[in-house]
Design a protein around this motif. Structure first.
Motif, PDB file in Angstrom:
ATOM      1  N   UNK A  99       0.878  -1.171   0.000  1.00  0.00           N
ATOM      2  CA  UNK A  99       0.000   0.000   0.000  1.00  0.00           C
ATOM      3  C   UNK A  99       0.913   1.219   0.000  1.00  0.00           C
ATOM      4  N   UNK A 100       0.722   2.153  -0.940  1.00  0.00           N
ATOM      5  CA  UNK A 100       1.615   3.313  -0.979  1.00  0.00           C
ATOM      6  C   UNK A 100       0.903   4.529  -1.557  1.00  0.00           C
ATOM      7  N   UNK A 101       1.492   5.704  -1.278  1.00  0.00           N
ATOM      8  CA  UNK A 101       0.939   6.935  -1.842  1.00  0.00           C
ATOM      9  C   UNK A 101       1.601   7.232  -3.187  1.00  0.00           C
ATOM     10  N   UNK A 102       1.221   8.328  -3.813  1.00  0.00           N
ATOM     11  CA  UNK A 102       1.616   8.578  -5.196  1.00  0.00           C
ATOM     12  C   UNK A 102       3.101   8.799  -5.375  1.00  0.00           C
ATOM     13  N   UNK A 103       3.756   9.462  -4.420  1.00  0.00           N
ATOM     14  CA  UNK A 103       5.190   9.705  -4.584  1.00  0.00           C
ATOM     15  C   UNK A 103       6.041   8.693  -3.825  1.00  0.00           C
ATOM     16  N   UNK A 104       5.392   7.642  -3.302  1.00  0.00           N
ATOM     17  CA  UNK A 104       6.079   6.555  -2.596  1.00  0.00           C
ATOM     18  C   UNK A 104       6.846   7.035  -1.365  1.00  0.00           C
ATOM     19  N   UNK A 128      -1.071   8.336   6.292  1.00  0.00           N
ATOM     20  CA  UNK A 128      -1.462   9.749   6.239  1.00  0.00           C
ATOM     21  C   UNK A 128      -1.371  10.306   4.831  1.00  0.00           C
ATOM     22  N   UNK A 129      -2.314   9.909   3.991  1.00  0.00           N
ATOM     23  CA  UNK A 129      -2.412  10.461   2.639  1.00  0.00           C
ATOM     24  C   UNK A 129      -3.833  10.283   2.146  1.00  0.00           C
ATOM     25  N   UNK A 130      -4.245  11.122   1.202  1.00  0.00           N
ATOM     26  CA  UNK A 130      -5.607  11.070   0.671  1.00  0.00           C
ATOM     27  C   UNK A 130      -5.727  10.137  -0.526  1.00  0.00           C
ATOM     28  N   UNK A 131      -4.596   9.737  -1.110  1.00  0.00           N
ATOM     29  CA  UNK A 131      -4.616   8.875  -2.290  1.00  0.00           C
ATOM     30  C   UNK A 131      -3.636   7.732  -2.086  1.00  0.00           C
ATOM     31  N   UNK A 132      -4.168   6.506  -2.048  1.00  0.00           N
ATOM     32  CA  UNK A 132      -3.344   5.324  -1.831  1.00  0.00           C
ATOM     33  C   UNK A 132      -3.537   4.340  -2.976  1.00  0.00           C
ATOM     34  N   UNK A 133      -2.468   3.640  -3.305  1.00  0.00           N
ATOM     35  CA  UNK A 133      -2.521   2.576  -4.304  1.00  0.00           C
ATOM     36  C   UNK A 133      -2.308   1.237  -3.621  1.00  0.00           C
ATOM     37  N   UNK A 134      -3.181   0.292  -3.944  1.00  0.00           N
ATOM     38  CA  UNK A 134      -3.017  -1.085  -3.495  1.00  0.00           C
ATOM     39  C   UNK A 134      -2.363  -1.855  -4.643  1.00  0.00           C
ATOM     40  N   UNK A 135      -1.213  -2.475  -4.369  1.00  0.00           N
ATOM     41  CA  UNK A 135      -0.491  -3.240  -5.381  1.00  0.00           C
ATOM     42  C   UNK A 135      -0.349  -4.681  -4.917  1.00  0.00           C
ATOM     43  N   UNK A 136      -0.896  -5.604  -5.705  1.00  0.00           N
ATOM     44  CA  UNK A 136      -0.802  -7.024  -5.354  1.00  0.00           C
ATOM     45  C   UNK A 136      -0.059  -7.780  -6.450  1.00  0.00           C
ATOM     46  N   UNK A 137       1.030  -8.434  -6.075  1.00  0.00           N
ATOM     47  CA  UNK A 137       1.831  -9.231  -7.015  1.00  0.00           C
ATOM     48  C   UNK A 137       1.668 -10.708  -6.690  1.00  0.00           C
ATOM     49  N   UNK A 138       1.467 -11.521  -7.735  1.00  0.00           N
ATOM     50  CA  UNK A 138       1.343 -12.964  -7.552  1.00  0.00           C
ATOM     51  C   UNK A 138       2.179 -13.685  -8.613  1.00  0.00           C
ATOM     52  N   UNK A 139       3.073 -14.573  -8.206  1.00  0.00           N
ATOM     53  CA  UNK A 139       3.894 -15.317  -9.174  1.00  0.00           C
ATOM     54  C   UNK A 139       3.049 -16.278 -10.002  1.00  0.00           C
ATOM     55  N   UNK A 140       3.564 -16.656 -11.160  1.00  0.00           N
ATOM     56  CA  UNK A 140       2.930 -17.703 -11.939  1.00  0.00           C
ATOM     57  C   UNK A 140       3.007 -19.027 -11.169  1.00  0.00           C
TER      58      UNK A 140
END
Length: 206
Positions: A99-104, A128-140
């Motif tokens: 989970x991260x914000x726009x400028x990491x 503490x940010x208004x915009x968060x990205x959820x990133x999910x990585x899954x291997x083959x």
């Protein structure tokens, strides 16, 4: 770990990431309620959602990493910080959630199969940010497809990392005043905890 959004030019070039915009919160009204009917250190309200990151996020194939990644964004116009509760959380070995914000400048994770638990749930601390990205990585070729489903989002109308009042509604005193001078060693064992009851978030010490 490091989010792939930091290192992968493929992810940086994605123009459209699905975004959920949270409900509006009336911070002024909530603060007035706290004054009229004091609730010990209430600081947030929760919005229930059903967001399956694998189903609703944008999926990107990463053959050079032998896997694929899903991206989904959460945006709040009013909250001072955001808390994410995954009501279905079960990751296969090798999978990673960030989970991260726009400028990491704010990054939570990696959360992995080591975070799996009997309840198959995961609560992420306030970011503490208004915009968060959820990133999910899954291997083959994993043994099973991961479960990454958001069930609710906490929206803070008070600063989670701000100072608590010197004296709360029950008369307990803050440690950093003259009356707490004899307890300076013990204070290092105290931490700030957030917890949820019904649709409300609270702060307490533990």
């Amino acid at each position: 770990g490091v989010p792939r959004g930091e290192t992968q030019s493929t992810l940086k070039s994605i123009a459209v990431v699905p975004t959920f915009t949270t409900m509006s919160i009336d911070s002024k009204k909530l603060l007035e309620e706290d004054l009229q009917s004091p609730i010990p250190e209430r600081f947030s309200v929760f919005e229930d959602v059903i967001i399956d990151i694998r189903q609703q996020g944008v999926e990107i194939d990463l053959p050079e990493e032998q896997g694929r990644v899903w991206l989904y964004s959460i945006e709040s116009k009013d909250a001072l910080s955001v808390q994410l509760f995954f009501k279905n959380f079960l990751l296969p070995d090798g999978a990673e959630l960030f989970i991260y914000n726009q400028d990491l400048s704010i990054v939570g994770g990696a959360f992995t199969s080591h975070n799996n638990n009997k309840k198959n749930q995961l609560m992420i601390a306030n970011l503490a940010d208004k915009h968060l990205t959820v990133e999910y990585f899954e291997p083959y070729g994993v043994d099973f497809e991961g479960f990454v489903e958001l069930g609710s989002i906490g929206l803070a109308y008070k600063e989670f990392l701000g100072e608590l009042s010197f004296e709360d509604n029950f008369g307990y005193l803050n440690i950093n005043i003259p009356e707490g001078e004899a307890w300076q060693n013990e204070k290092h064992s105290v931490c700030k905890i957030s917890f949820r009851r019904n649709e409300t978030g609270y702060i307490c010490s533990g």
